[in-house]
Scaffold this motif. Structure first.
Motif, short mmCIF file in Angstrom:
data_model
loop_
_atom_site.label_atom_id
_atom_site.label_comp_id
_atom_site.label_asym_id
_atom_site.label_seq_id
_atom_site.Cartn_x
_atom_site.Cartn_y
_atom_site.Cartn_z
N LEU A 101 0.83 -1.21 0.00
CA LEU A 101 0.00 0.00 0.00
C LEU A 101 0.86 1.26 0.00
O LEU A 101 0.60 2.21 -0.74
CB LEU A 101 -0.90 0.02 1.24
CG LEU A 101 -2.21 -0.75 1.19
CD1 LEU A 101 -2.85 -0.77 2.57
CD2 LEU A 101 -3.17 -0.11 0.19
N VAL A 102 1.88 1.25 0.83
CA VAL A 102 2.76 2.42 0.94
C VAL A 102 3.53 2.64 -0.36
O VAL A 102 3.62 3.76 -0.87
CB VAL A 102 3.72 2.25 2.13
CG1 VAL A 102 4.77 3.35 2.14
CG2 VAL A 102 2.94 2.25 3.45
N ARG A 103 4.08 1.58 -0.90
CA ARG A 103 4.86 1.69 -2.13
C ARG A 103 4.02 2.18 -3.31
O ARG A 103 4.52 2.88 -4.20
CB ARG A 103 5.48 0.34 -2.48
CG ARG A 103 6.60 -0.10 -1.55
CD ARG A 103 7.09 -1.49 -1.94
NE ARG A 103 8.07 -2.02 -1.03
CZ ARG A 103 9.38 -1.77 -1.09
NH1 ARG A 103 9.84 -0.96 -2.03
NH2 ARG A 103 10.22 -2.31 -0.23
N ASP A 104 2.76 1.80 -3.33
CA ASP A 104 1.88 2.20 -4.43
C ASP A 104 1.40 3.65 -4.30
O ASP A 104 0.79 4.18 -5.23
CB ASP A 104 0.65 1.28 -4.49
CG ASP A 104 0.99 -0.09 -5.03
OD1 ASP A 104 2.08 -0.24 -5.63
OD2 ASP A 104 0.19 -1.02 -4.84
N SER A 105 1.66 4.28 -3.18
CA SER A 105 1.24 5.66 -2.98
C SER A 105 2.22 6.62 -3.64
O SER A 105 3.32 6.25 -4.03
CB SER A 105 1.14 5.98 -1.48
OG SER A 105 2.44 6.16 -0.93
#
Length: 201
Positions: A135-139
């Motif tokens: 989730l964090v990386r895709d932000s």
């Protein structure tokens, strides 16, 4: 700095709040139960609520220079806390226009999964951390993922090592106080933006 914190009542979170206030920062923290936090400070604002309340999560994040998450699961479903909570945080940061995020993960997540004994004993937690990392990386945020080895309740010692390629081995340890110190420093300095960094003694 103005800091928004999630997981402030946990073992690492309490060190973070204490160290941030000692350093002169302003802290706004989300807690499920206001009674879980004792003591007051003029630069500390405790906000009671849950991740199921987007407006309250937004209130915690709004105006922050950086967001620090040390979410974990002491009881129950790790996915609901780590993954669901991070989804709410990222959404709130996007709405508020806050870019800097420092989030606690674990040695054993993602590409380090074969290098740690953690994954053998904490499979559900590591799986939740991996989903949280995705989730964090895709932000589009300026994120840093922090991966400590086994955590201890020892004193703050300093002198820890940090690096994206660091491998602490099976005997790696880090005190929660030192973890808090690193995360607080990284929130301000941004040495590992859009990277996952390992921290160990």
């Amino acid at each position: 700095m103005k800091l928004a914190m999630f997981g402030a009542t946990g073992a690492t979170g309490r060190h973070l709040v204490e160290q941030a206030l000692q350093a002169g920062h302003e802290v706004r923290a989300l807690v499920r139960n206001a009674d879980a936090w004792s003591g007051a400070h003029p630069r500390l604002q405790i906000i009671a609520g849950t991740f199921a309340q987007p407006a309250i999560v937004g209130d915690v994040v709004r105006g922050a220079d950086a967001v620090i998450s040390v979410l974990g699961a002491r009881k129950g479903d790790a996915s609901a806390v780590c993954t669901g909570g991070m989804r709410s945080i990222v959404q709130a940061m996007n709405v508020a226009g806050v870019q800097r995020l420092v989030a606690l993960s674990a040695h054993g997540a993602s590409e380090t999964r074969k290098a740690s004994l953690f994954i053998r004993f904490l499979r559900k937690l590591i799986a939740a951390k991996m989903r949280m990392e995705a989730l964090v990386r895709d932000s589009a945020l300026d994120w840093t993922l922090v991966r400590p080895p086994m955590l201890t309740d020892g004193a703050r010692r300093g002198g820890y090592r940090a690096g994206t390629g660091l491998m602490p081995g099976f005997a790696g340890r880090l005190s929660r106080a030192d973890l808090a110190a690193f995360m607080l420093q990284e929130a301000g300095e941004g040495n590992y933006i859009r990277q996952a960094v390992m921290v160990s003694q």
